[in-house]
Design a protein around this motif. Structure first.
Motif, PDB file in Angstrom:
ATOM      1  N   THR A 240       0.739 -11.861  -9.217  1.00  0.00           N
ATOM      2  CA  THR A 240       0.019 -12.344 -10.402  1.00  0.00           C
ATOM      3  C   THR A 240       0.355 -13.800 -10.686  1.00  0.00           C
ATOM      4  N   ARG A 241      -0.322 -14.639  -9.962  1.00  0.00           N
ATOM      5  CA  ARG A 241      -0.111 -16.076 -10.125  1.00  0.00           C
ATOM      6  C   ARG A 241      -0.606 -16.523 -11.497  1.00  0.00           C
ATOM      7  N   GLN A 242      -1.754 -15.978 -11.879  1.00  0.00           N
ATOM      8  CA  GLN A 242      -2.306 -16.333 -13.185  1.00  0.00           C
ATOM      9  C   GLN A 242      -1.581 -15.561 -14.264  1.00  0.00           C
ATOM     10  N   LYS A 243      -1.461 -16.184 -15.424  1.00  0.00           N
ATOM     11  CA  LYS A 243      -0.703 -15.531 -16.496  1.00  0.00           C
ATOM     12  C   LYS A 243      -1.415 -14.278 -17.014  1.00  0.00           C
ATOM     13  N   GLU A 244      -2.745 -14.424 -17.179  1.00  0.00           N
ATOM     14  CA  GLU A 244      -3.467 -13.299 -17.760  1.00  0.00           C
ATOM     15  C   GLU A 244      -3.581 -12.156 -16.738  1.00  0.00           C
ATOM     16  N   VAL A 245      -2.590 -11.320 -16.774  1.00  0.00           N
ATOM     17  CA  VAL A 245      -2.563 -10.181 -15.872  1.00  0.00           C
ATOM     18  C   VAL A 245      -3.535  -9.110 -16.362  1.00  0.00           C
ATOM     19  N   GLN A 246      -4.403  -8.697 -15.487  1.00  0.00           N
ATOM     20  CA  GLN A 246      -5.228  -7.556 -15.892  1.00  0.00           C
ATOM     21  C   GLN A 246      -4.565  -6.268 -15.419  1.00  0.00           C
ATOM     22  N   LYS A 247      -4.015  -5.543 -16.353  1.00  0.00           N
ATOM     23  CA  LYS A 247      -3.300  -4.302 -15.985  1.00  0.00           C
ATOM     24  C   LYS A 247      -4.274  -3.177 -15.741  1.00  0.00           C
TER      25      LYS A 247
ATOM     26  N   PRO B 161      10.414  -9.633  -6.370  1.00  0.00           N
ATOM     27  CA  PRO B 161       9.931  -9.049  -7.618  1.00  0.00           C
ATOM     28  C   PRO B 161       9.223  -7.717  -7.374  1.00  0.00           C
ATOM     29  N   PRO B 162       8.967  -6.992  -8.453  1.00  0.00           N
ATOM     30  CA  PRO B 162       8.233  -5.728  -8.352  1.00  0.00           C
ATOM     31  C   PRO B 162       6.912  -5.905  -7.617  1.00  0.00           C
ATOM     32  N   LEU B 163       6.595  -4.909  -6.792  1.00  0.00           N
ATOM     33  CA  LEU B 163       5.484  -5.048  -5.849  1.00  0.00           C
ATOM     34  C   LEU B 163       4.147  -4.533  -6.394  1.00  0.00           C
TER      35      LEU B 163
ATOM     36  N   PHE C 204       0.867  -1.182   0.000  1.00  0.00           N
ATOM     37  CA  PHE C 204       0.000   0.000   0.000  1.00  0.00           C
ATOM     38  C   PHE C 204       0.896   1.222   0.000  1.00  0.00           C
ATOM     39  N   ASP C 205       0.630   2.164  -0.868  1.00  0.00           N
ATOM     40  CA  ASP C 205       1.311   3.465  -0.980  1.00  0.00           C
ATOM     41  C   ASP C 205       1.842   3.717  -2.390  1.00  0.00           C
ATOM     42  N   ASP C 206       2.453   2.673  -2.966  1.00  0.00           N
ATOM     43  CA  ASP C 206       3.219   2.838  -4.199  1.00  0.00           C
ATOM     44  C   ASP C 206       4.321   3.876  -4.033  1.00  0.00           C
ATOM     45  N   ILE C 207       5.239   3.586  -3.156  1.00  0.00           N
ATOM     46  CA  ILE C 207       6.433   4.427  -3.070  1.00  0.00           C
ATOM     47  C   ILE C 207       7.263   4.215  -4.339  1.00  0.00           C
ATOM     48  N   ALA C 208       8.134   5.141  -4.600  1.00  0.00           N
ATOM     49  CA  ALA C 208       8.879   5.115  -5.865  1.00  0.00           C
ATOM     50  C   ALA C 208       9.671   3.824  -6.048  1.00  0.00           C
ATOM     51  N   GLU C 209      10.096   3.227  -4.939  1.00  0.00           N
ATOM     52  CA  GLU C 209      10.951   2.041  -5.031  1.00  0.00           C
ATOM     53  C   GLU C 209      10.167   0.759  -5.284  1.00  0.00           C
ATOM     54  N   ALA C 210       8.865   0.787  -5.095  1.00  0.00           N
ATOM     55  CA  ALA C 210       8.089  -0.461  -5.111  1.00  0.00           C
ATOM     56  C   ALA C 210       8.251  -1.221  -6.427  1.00  0.00           C
ATOM     57  N   ALA C 211       8.420  -0.502  -7.504  1.00  0.00           N
ATOM     58  CA  ALA C 211       8.567  -1.149  -8.808  1.00  0.00           C
ATOM     59  C   ALA C 211       9.918  -1.836  -8.948  1.00  0.00           C
TER      60      ALA C 211
ATOM     61  N   THR D  17      -9.638   8.895  -4.350  1.00  0.00           N
ATOM     62  CA  THR D  17      -9.733   7.469  -4.652  1.00  0.00           C
ATOM     63  C   THR D  17      -8.369   6.894  -5.021  1.00  0.00           C
ATOM     64  N   PRO D  18      -7.927   5.888  -4.302  1.00  0.00           N
ATOM     65  CA  PRO D  18      -6.665   5.236  -4.655  1.00  0.00           C
ATOM     66  C   PRO D  18      -6.864   4.259  -5.819  1.00  0.00           C
ATOM     67  N   THR D  19      -5.767   3.816  -6.390  1.00  0.00           N
ATOM     68  CA  THR D  19      -5.867   2.850  -7.492  1.00  0.00           C
ATOM     69  C   THR D  19      -4.910   1.687  -7.243  1.00  0.00           C
ATOM     70  N   LEU D  20      -5.219   0.572  -7.888  1.00  0.00           N
ATOM     71  CA  LEU D  20      -4.354  -0.597  -7.725  1.00  0.00           C
ATOM     72  C   LEU D  20      -3.310  -0.619  -8.833  1.00  0.00           C
ATOM     73  N   VAL D  21      -2.060  -0.857  -8.458  1.00  0.00           N
ATOM     74  CA  VAL D  21      -0.997  -0.999  -9.449  1.00  0.00           C
ATOM     75  C   VAL D  21      -0.522  -2.453  -9.402  1.00  0.00           C
ATOM     76  N   VAL D  22      -0.838  -3.183 -10.474  1.00  0.00           N
ATOM     77  CA  VAL D  22      -0.522  -4.615 -10.466  1.00  0.00           C
ATOM     78  C   VAL D  22       0.885  -4.845 -11.011  1.00  0.00           C
ATOM     79  N   ARG D  23       1.720  -5.498 -10.209  1.00  0.00           N
ATOM     80  CA  ARG D  23       3.046  -5.885 -10.684  1.00  0.00           C
ATOM     81  C   ARG D  23       3.219  -7.384 -10.423  1.00  0.00           C
ATOM     82  N   GLU D  24       4.442  -7.853 -10.453  1.00  0.00           N
ATOM     83  CA  GLU D  24       4.631  -9.308 -10.444  1.00  0.00           C
ATOM     84  C   GLU D  24       4.389  -9.998  -9.115  1.00  0.00           C
ATOM     85  N   SER D  25       4.406  -9.254  -8.029  1.00  0.00           N
ATOM     86  CA  SER D  25       4.381  -9.919  -6.730  1.00  0.00           C
ATOM     87  C   SER D  25       3.058 -10.608  -6.400  1.00  0.00           C
TER      88      SER D  25
END
Lengths: 351, 351
Positions: free
Chosen positions: A344-351, A292-294, A281-288, A334-342
């Motif tokens: 996404t177990r399923q291949k079809e990532v919904q970005k 793996p990327p968070l 939670f936050d999406d600090i600059a380093e999270a990516a 309103t916050p938003t979700l940033v999906v990265r690799e940490s």
DNA sequence: CTGAAAGCGCTAACAC
DNA sequence: GTGTTAGCGCTTTCAG
């Protein structure tokens, strides 16, 4: 050239230019009713003498300082700083100066001296940017410290009769946990922030709600409380993993703690996200750049600060109308979700 | 109870208490020459009316505001925020208020309006906390903008005639690289910060000096420039690794970039510190929770800010002496090395 | 177009 | 102990 000389006054400019102080004042304030000849003569003198008008003398007579008071806490953390960054840029843009006070700790309740100090400096409004923790908001409806200027509160539970700008932490939490559920994780644990923080409680409540909506029963051993720091997350994660070995995903209440969780998981030889998923939670600059990327919930704290400034100025302007009834307002960002690799177990990532 | 009423003035208090404004002033300022009876009567009235003295009226007459101006930049980064945190706490302790301005970018050269704005608000001194970049210090010896109040500069190369407080970045760089040499690494590369920054140049110069003192020849392909961000370090590291495959250690100019380097090395299947050692700079709170924990140079930015406040106040006080000749001073704070796992190839770690 | 007088809220200096 | 006078640097109001 005025080298470390005394501050030149409007009077000195006036007599040097052979005009009255009135005329100088008109020139300084760009009033139209000055002859071009006089104007340019005065402007020359102003340059030569290095005259700079006194904003405080002006505030005194105009009963308006174009200054905002800001009370913050925890600047050594990145969240409050990002908010302050938003405050400074919006204030600059609106032509307001900022008087800054930092509380030495989040819980501090010596509110009155801060308020009085700011008010004594004739601020036109106050932004209270200390997060809501424990009972550190008990004073907001205390009439005895009511000030004739607006106070706008940040990061707190909306309340009757006060103006608040907050980020919707509950929604943010829902985004995180819903994502994990959708990815097919079954045993989703939680490492919370300190639960005397409103924001930590909101995030946790969202986790509980989404889990029960998904038909899961929350047990006490499915979560652990920590204190936002990476350091606190180490023992928390150890405890959580021991008491909940089936765990296959964790909603961690901020990115700093998620970093320590990542390290823990990695050291156990478990894979992220195959064995354990992590959402922060936050999406600090380093999270990516975590390994793996968070995946994390982005909250725009810069905007939080900027909106606060705009709102408080709006209230100040409205109050200039004699017959205006001050009404409090609540704004939720309103916050938003940033999906990265940490996560996404399923291949079809919904970005 | 004064609910959103007008600001009560000293005059109103005086007439309500049946005394002169002078007496009220004496009570407010805790002067001894008031009878107990009068004092308590006045104090009661003050409470009842909700009177709060006007600091700006006081500043006007005393020609002293007990306010400091702070000009900063990049609050969304943790370094400047930590410094500001030091400034706020030292100012609070010394009884000074803070007027804050943030430059919208580090390079900004619209200095004069900021200075004039602060000066117009009668600050007693200014802390210029924008790092030295490119020629953004070209104005410091410009006599035409000389102010009758002291300016103290942070994070810049010491200069004749101005007061400066900095952290010794060169020494910090030496600590880092010397450590790597001592650990037996032979091919020590460098990822620098943006070289228009003074601090980045200092760190890089230290790397070069220590390397040549160790008998190594620095080649152009042994280093790459990046821009402090994790994002910039990814391509930088890729480039460095490709052009310098023998590399077995890297001095990275800050911890954010070191995070991305860690990720890169990890993804290549290389081990830290066996195959490649990493040393960062800053010691941000998260560095101890990297995988592996990061060896880094700790700079106490909080202290930097606190010392700046103490120094500028010292200068202000000294200037009150008529016959005092203002002399500039330079203070260099010393960073320290924090050894963690990312650089300790040898078992015998010296903590 | 320009100036004189008054005063914003407070305190320094001096009187009593 | 307490009050009076003057004035910090500026702008408002009103007169010319």
């Amino acid at each position: 050239m005025p080298i470390h000389s005394k501050r030149p006054t409007i009077k000195e400019v006036a007599s040097a230019a052979g005009v009255s102080t009135q005329t100088v004042s008109r020139v300084v304030n760009g009033r139209p009713d000055v002859s071009d000849e006089t104007r340019s003569r005065v402007q020359t003198i102003i340059k030569d003498l290095g005259y700079r008008p006194s904003a405080i003398a002006r505030s005194l007579i105009q009963q308006r300082s174009y200054t905002l008071g800001v009370v913050t806490a925890g600047l050594k953390f990145i969240g409050p700083s990002r908010t302050l960054n938003g405050i400074t840029s919006a204030a600059e843009e609106a032509g307001y100066s900022l008087l800054l006070k930092e509380m030495s700790h989040f819980h501090a309740n010596d509110i009155v001296p801060r308020l009085n100090s700011l008010y004594g400096m004739h601020v036109d409004g106050i932004i209270w940017a200390v997060p809501e923790i424990g009972d550190n908001r008990s004073w907001v409806n205390d009439l005895s410290i009511d000030l004739p200027i607006p106070i706008l509160y940040l990061a707190m539970e909306p309340r009757e009769g006060v103006s608040v700008v907050s980020i919707n932490n509950y929604l943010g939490g829902r985004l995180a946990v819903t994502h994990l559920v959708e990815q097919g994780y079954k045993h989703i644990g939680h490492i919370s922030g300190p639960l005397d923080w409103w924001e930590a409680r909101q995030r946790m409540a969202a986790w509980k709600d989404v889990m029960s909506e998904a038909g899961k029963t929350i047990k006490d051993h499915h979560w652990v409380e920590a204190n936002w720091s990476s350091a606190s997350a180490v023992p928390a994660m150890e405890k959580l993993y021991n008491q909940y070995p089936e765990i296959d995903a964790i909603f961690v209440a901020n990115d700093q703690m998620a970093l320590a969780v990542t390290k823990f998981v990695c050291e156990r030889g478990l894979r992220i996200p195959q064995d354990i998923a992590i959402v922060g939670f936050d999406d600090i600059a380093e999270a990516a750049y975590y390994t793996p990327p968070l995946t994390t919930v982005r909250q725009d704290q810069h905007k939080l600060g900027a909106v606060a400034v705009q709102e408080v100025i709006k209230i100040i302007e409205e109050n200039k109308n004699e017959n205006h009834v001050e009404e409090s307002r609540t704004i939720m960002l309103t916050p938003t979700l940033v999906v990265r690799e940490s996560s996404t177990r399923q291949k079809e990532v919904q970005k």
